[in-house]
Scaffold this motif. Structure first.
Motif, PDB file in Angstrom:
ATOM      1  N   TYR A 193       6.351   3.382 -10.984  1.00 49.83           N
ATOM      2  CA  TYR A 193       5.621   2.487 -11.459  1.00 49.83           C
ATOM      3  C   TYR A 193       4.372   2.887 -11.116  1.00 49.83           C
ATOM      4  CZ  TYR A 193       9.384  -0.269 -12.512  1.00 49.83           C
ATOM      5  OH  TYR A 193      11.110  -1.181 -13.177  1.00 49.83           O
ATOM      6  N   PRO A 194       2.962   2.733 -12.273  1.00 51.23           N
ATOM      7  CA  PRO A 194       1.783   2.880 -11.157  1.00 51.23           C
ATOM      8  C   PRO A 194       1.319   2.219 -10.101  1.00 51.23           C
ATOM      9  CG  PRO A 194       2.362   2.166 -13.971  1.00 51.23           C
ATOM     10  CD  PRO A 194       3.210   1.682 -13.165  1.00 51.23           C
ATOM     11  N   HIS A 195       0.881   3.562  -9.144  1.00 51.93           N
ATOM     12  CA  HIS A 195       0.377   3.138  -7.696  1.00 51.93           C
ATOM     13  C   HIS A 195      -0.778   2.178  -8.103  1.00 51.93           C
ATOM     14  CE1 HIS A 195       0.710   4.162  -3.417  1.00 51.93           C
ATOM     15  NE2 HIS A 195       2.057   3.913  -3.572  1.00 51.93           N
ATOM     16  N   PRO A 196      -0.892   0.986  -7.173  1.00 49.49           N
ATOM     17  CA  PRO A 196      -1.508   0.296  -7.349  1.00 49.49           C
ATOM     18  C   PRO A 196      -3.089   0.568  -6.180  1.00 49.49           C
ATOM     19  CG  PRO A 196      -0.151  -1.389  -6.716  1.00 49.49           C
ATOM     20  CD  PRO A 196       0.354   0.231  -6.913  1.00 49.49           C
ATOM     21  N   LEU A 197      -4.912   0.490  -6.231  1.00 48.79           N
ATOM     22  CA  LEU A 197      -5.412   0.912  -5.328  1.00 48.79           C
ATOM     23  C   LEU A 197      -4.654   0.042  -4.077  1.00 48.79           C
ATOM     24  CD1 LEU A 197      -8.246   2.489  -4.556  1.00 48.79           C
ATOM     25  CD2 LEU A 197      -8.927  -0.049  -5.625  1.00 48.79           C
ATOM     26  N   GLN A 198      -4.797  -1.196  -4.036  1.00 46.82           N
ATOM     27  CA  GLN A 198      -4.333  -1.640  -2.698  1.00 46.82           C
ATOM     28  C   GLN A 198      -3.104  -1.347  -2.041  1.00 46.82           C
ATOM     29  OE1 GLN A 198      -2.568  -5.906  -3.761  1.00 46.82           O
ATOM     30  NE2 GLN A 198      -2.995  -6.398  -1.045  1.00 46.82           N
ATOM     31  N   ALA A 199      -2.211  -0.058  -2.778  1.00 46.78           N
ATOM     32  CA  ALA A 199      -0.935   0.097  -1.806  1.00 46.78           C
ATOM     33  C   ALA A 199      -1.748   1.640  -1.850  1.00 46.78           C
ATOM     34  CB  ALA A 199       0.229   0.345  -3.566  1.00 46.78           C
ATOM     35  N   SER A 200      -2.025   2.023  -1.779  1.00 49.58           N
ATOM     36  CA  SER A 200      -3.609   2.933  -1.166  1.00 49.58           C
ATOM     37  C   SER A 200      -3.919   3.049  -0.465  1.00 49.58           C
ATOM     38  CB  SER A 200      -3.656   4.090  -2.577  1.00 49.58           C
ATOM     39  OG  SER A 200      -3.094   4.691  -3.926  1.00 49.58           O
ATOM     40  N   GLU A 201      -5.284   2.108  -0.723  1.00 51.37           N
ATOM     41  CA  GLU A 201      -5.857   1.434   0.424  1.00 51.37           C
ATOM     42  C   GLU A 201      -5.019   0.859   1.584  1.00 51.37           C
ATOM     43  OE1 GLU A 201      -9.388  -0.208  -2.235  1.00 51.37           O
ATOM     44  OE2 GLU A 201      -7.825  -1.391  -1.463  1.00 51.37           O
ATOM     45  N   GLN A 202      -3.992   0.370   1.707  1.00 48.07           N
ATOM     46  CA  GLN A 202      -2.979  -0.534   2.254  1.00 48.07           C
ATOM     47  C   GLN A 202      -2.539   1.074   3.091  1.00 48.07           C
ATOM     48  OE1 GLN A 202      -0.501  -3.252   1.444  1.00 48.07           O
ATOM     49  NE2 GLN A 202       0.466  -3.452   3.732  1.00 48.07           N
ATOM     50  N   PHE A 203      -2.059   1.429   2.690  1.00 47.07           N
ATOM     51  CA  PHE A 203      -1.453   3.309   3.234  1.00 47.07           C
ATOM     52  C   PHE A 203      -2.406   3.898   4.847  1.00 47.07           C
ATOM     53  CE2 PHE A 203      -0.800   7.646   3.355  1.00 47.07           C
ATOM     54  CZ  PHE A 203       0.230   7.882   4.409  1.00 47.07           C
ATOM     55  N   LEU A 204      -3.247   3.769   3.221  1.00 49.00           N
ATOM     56  CA  LEU A 204      -4.939   4.726   4.410  1.00 49.00           C
ATOM     57  C   LEU A 204      -5.538   4.186   5.762  1.00 49.00           C
ATOM     58  CD1 LEU A 204      -6.715   7.458   4.768  1.00 49.00           C
ATOM     59  CD2 LEU A 204      -7.779   6.158   3.033  1.00 49.00           C
ATOM     60  N   GLU A 205      -5.157   2.969   4.840  1.00 53.00           N
ATOM     61  CA  GLU A 205      -5.655   2.034   6.568  1.00 53.00           C
ATOM     62  C   GLU A 205      -4.320   1.948   7.915  1.00 53.00           C
ATOM     63  OE1 GLU A 205      -6.556  -2.958   6.709  1.00 53.00           O
ATOM     64  OE2 GLU A 205      -7.022  -1.797   5.383  1.00 53.00           O
ATOM     65  N   GLU A 206      -3.443   1.971   7.018  1.00 51.53           N
ATOM     66  CA  GLU A 206      -2.446   1.970   7.974  1.00 51.53           C
ATOM     67  C   GLU A 206      -2.468   3.602   9.212  1.00 51.53           C
ATOM     68  OE1 GLU A 206       1.222   0.689   6.574  1.00 51.53           O
ATOM     69  OE2 GLU A 206       1.160  -1.341   6.549  1.00 51.53           O
ATOM     70  N   MET A 207      -2.350   4.142   8.045  1.00 53.46           N
ATOM     71  CA  MET A 207      -2.743   5.491   9.017  1.00 53.46           C
ATOM     72  C   MET A 207      -4.130   5.491  10.187  1.00 53.46           C
ATOM     73  SD  MET A 207       0.393   7.398   8.035  1.00 53.46           S
ATOM     74  CE  MET A 207      -0.001   8.875   8.391  1.00 53.46           C
ATOM     75  N   LEU A 208      -5.025   4.606   9.400  1.00 54.05           N
ATOM     76  CA  LEU A 208      -6.498   5.767  10.369  1.00 54.05           C
ATOM     77  C   LEU A 208      -6.120   4.262  11.842  1.00 54.05           C
ATOM     78  CD1 LEU A 208      -8.799   4.656   7.358  1.00 54.05           C
ATOM     79  CD2 LEU A 208      -8.499   6.499   8.624  1.00 54.05           C
ATOM     80  N   GLU A 209      -5.554   3.412  10.776  1.00 53.99           N
ATOM     81  CA  GLU A 209      -5.482   2.237  12.867  1.00 53.99           C
ATOM     82  C   GLU A 209      -4.441   2.919  13.515  1.00 53.99           C
ATOM     83  OE1 GLU A 209      -5.392  -1.611  10.948  1.00 53.99           O
ATOM     84  OE2 GLU A 209      -7.335  -1.543   9.790  1.00 53.99           O
ATOM     85  N   GLY A 210      -3.059   3.322  12.550  1.00 59.64           N
ATOM     86  CA  GLY A 210      -1.880   4.135  13.534  1.00 59.64           C
ATOM     87  C   GLY A 210      -0.911   2.479  13.503  1.00 59.64           C
ATOM     88  N   THR A 211      -1.338   1.757  12.583  1.00 59.63           N
ATOM     89  CA  THR A 211      -0.023   0.946  12.771  1.00 59.63           C
ATOM     90  C   THR A 211       0.737   1.256  11.465  1.00 59.63           C
ATOM     91  OG1 THR A 211      -1.600  -0.316  10.868  1.00 59.63           O
ATOM     92  CG2 THR A 211      -1.770  -0.618  12.994  1.00 59.63           C
ATOM     93  N   SER A 212       0.563   2.217  11.637  1.00 54.91           N
ATOM     94  CA  SER A 212       1.181   3.163   9.853  1.00 54.91           C
ATOM     95  C   SER A 212       3.644   4.013  10.911  1.00 54.91           C
ATOM     96  CB  SER A 212       1.902   4.117   9.417  1.00 54.91           C
ATOM     97  OG  SER A 212       3.063   4.640   8.051  1.00 54.91           O
ATOM     98  N   ASP A 213       4.497   3.168  10.242  1.00 55.54           N
ATOM     99  CA  ASP A 213       5.604   3.918  11.172  1.00 55.54           C
ATOM    100  C   ASP A 213       5.511   5.859  10.549  1.00 55.54           C
ATOM    101  OD1 ASP A 213       6.932   1.607  11.701  1.00 55.54           O
ATOM    102  OD2 ASP A 213       8.171   2.041   9.515  1.00 55.54           O
ATOM    103  N   SER A 214       4.514   6.194   9.986  1.00 53.65           N
ATOM    104  CA  SER A 214       4.272   7.531   9.388  1.00 53.65           C
ATOM    105  C   SER A 214       3.273   7.630  10.747  1.00 53.65           C
ATOM    106  CB  SER A 214       3.912   7.212   8.009  1.00 53.65           C
ATOM    107  OG  SER A 214       4.966   7.402   7.247  1.00 53.65           O
ATOM    108  N   ARG A 215       3.171   9.471  10.764  1.00 51.87           N
ATOM    109  CA  ARG A 215       2.482   9.819  11.816  1.00 51.87           C
ATOM    110  C   ARG A 215       2.734  10.844  10.769  1.00 51.87           C
ATOM    111  NH1 ARG A 215       1.374   5.135  13.488  1.00 51.87           N
ATOM    112  NH2 ARG A 215       2.147   4.585  15.678  1.00 51.87           N
ATOM    113  N   GLY A 216       1.301  11.248  10.854  1.00 54.74           N
ATOM    114  CA  GLY A 216       0.884  12.686  10.262  1.00 54.74           C
ATOM    115  C   GLY A 216      -0.585  13.075  10.075  1.00 54.74           C
TER     116      GLY A 216
END
Length: 185
Positions: free
Chosen positions: A41-64
């Motif tokens: 489905y269309p990917h909402p802005l909030q989902a992109s912002e949340q992913f990026l915020e988690e990557m910046l803060e190191g709270t995501s399960d992803s590392r990359g």
């Protein structure tokens, strides 16, 4: 996290200003047709912002890393270990080149080679794995050229573009990668 430099690209940290180029591809049908159903489905802005915020803060399960131009540091795509099983030393890879004009230039293959080296030599992982749709021939060639082997096929697992497609499971072991380095393969 260190920056890694290749001949065509660099792998760098995520930044706030990566949101704009990420937003260009997350709803581009030509790009997301090769990715998981989180982009169905269309990917909402909030989902992109949340992913990026988690990557910046190191709270995501992803590392990359962001795949970037080595001179301008401009965003080209991203390559991540989406899940790392530290007990068993296994990482699951996700990669995207974020614009059609950057496809076919070898950026993804070089980014994957760099991530593989980092995962095996710096993170001490023993196995890397990924899944790819059977119709994504460009990605399959790239993964094979980096040493990944087809380990299985989940027949007609996904419904894409009006038909069922196979999901190919590919893996690479550290020992295979080291052997290929020694033999020049």
């Amino acid at each position: 996290m260190p920056r890694l430099y290749g001949s065509k690209i660099m792998l760098r940290e995520y930044r706030i200003d990566d949101l704009e180029p990420m937003r260009r591809w997350v709803n581009d049908a030509d790009i997301v047709c090769h990715l998981s159903d989180i982009f169905l489905y269309p990917h909402p802005l909030q989902a992109s912002e949340q992913f990026l915020e988690e990557m910046l803060e190191g709270t995501s399960d992803s590392r990359g890393f962001v795949i970037a131009d080595p001179e301008t540091e401009a965003y080209i795509g991203q390559v991540n270990l989406d899940r790392i099983d530290w007990k068993n030393r296994v990482g699951s890879i996700g990669i995207v080149i974020g614009s059609p004009e950057n496809l076919g230039k070898g950026y993804g293959t070089e980014a994957l080679q760099m991530l593989v080296r980092f995962a095996f030599l710096e993170l001490n992982l023993n196995r890397l794995e990924l899944e790819v749709y059977d119709f994504n021939e460009r990605a399959c060639r790239s993964y094979r050229s980096c040493g990944f082997r087809e380990e299985g096929r989940l027949r007609e697992k996904q419904f894409k573009n009006g038909r069922y497609v196979d999901v190919i499971v590919m893996g690479l072991l550290r020992s295979e990668w080291l052997d290929a380095l020694e033999t020049g393969g």
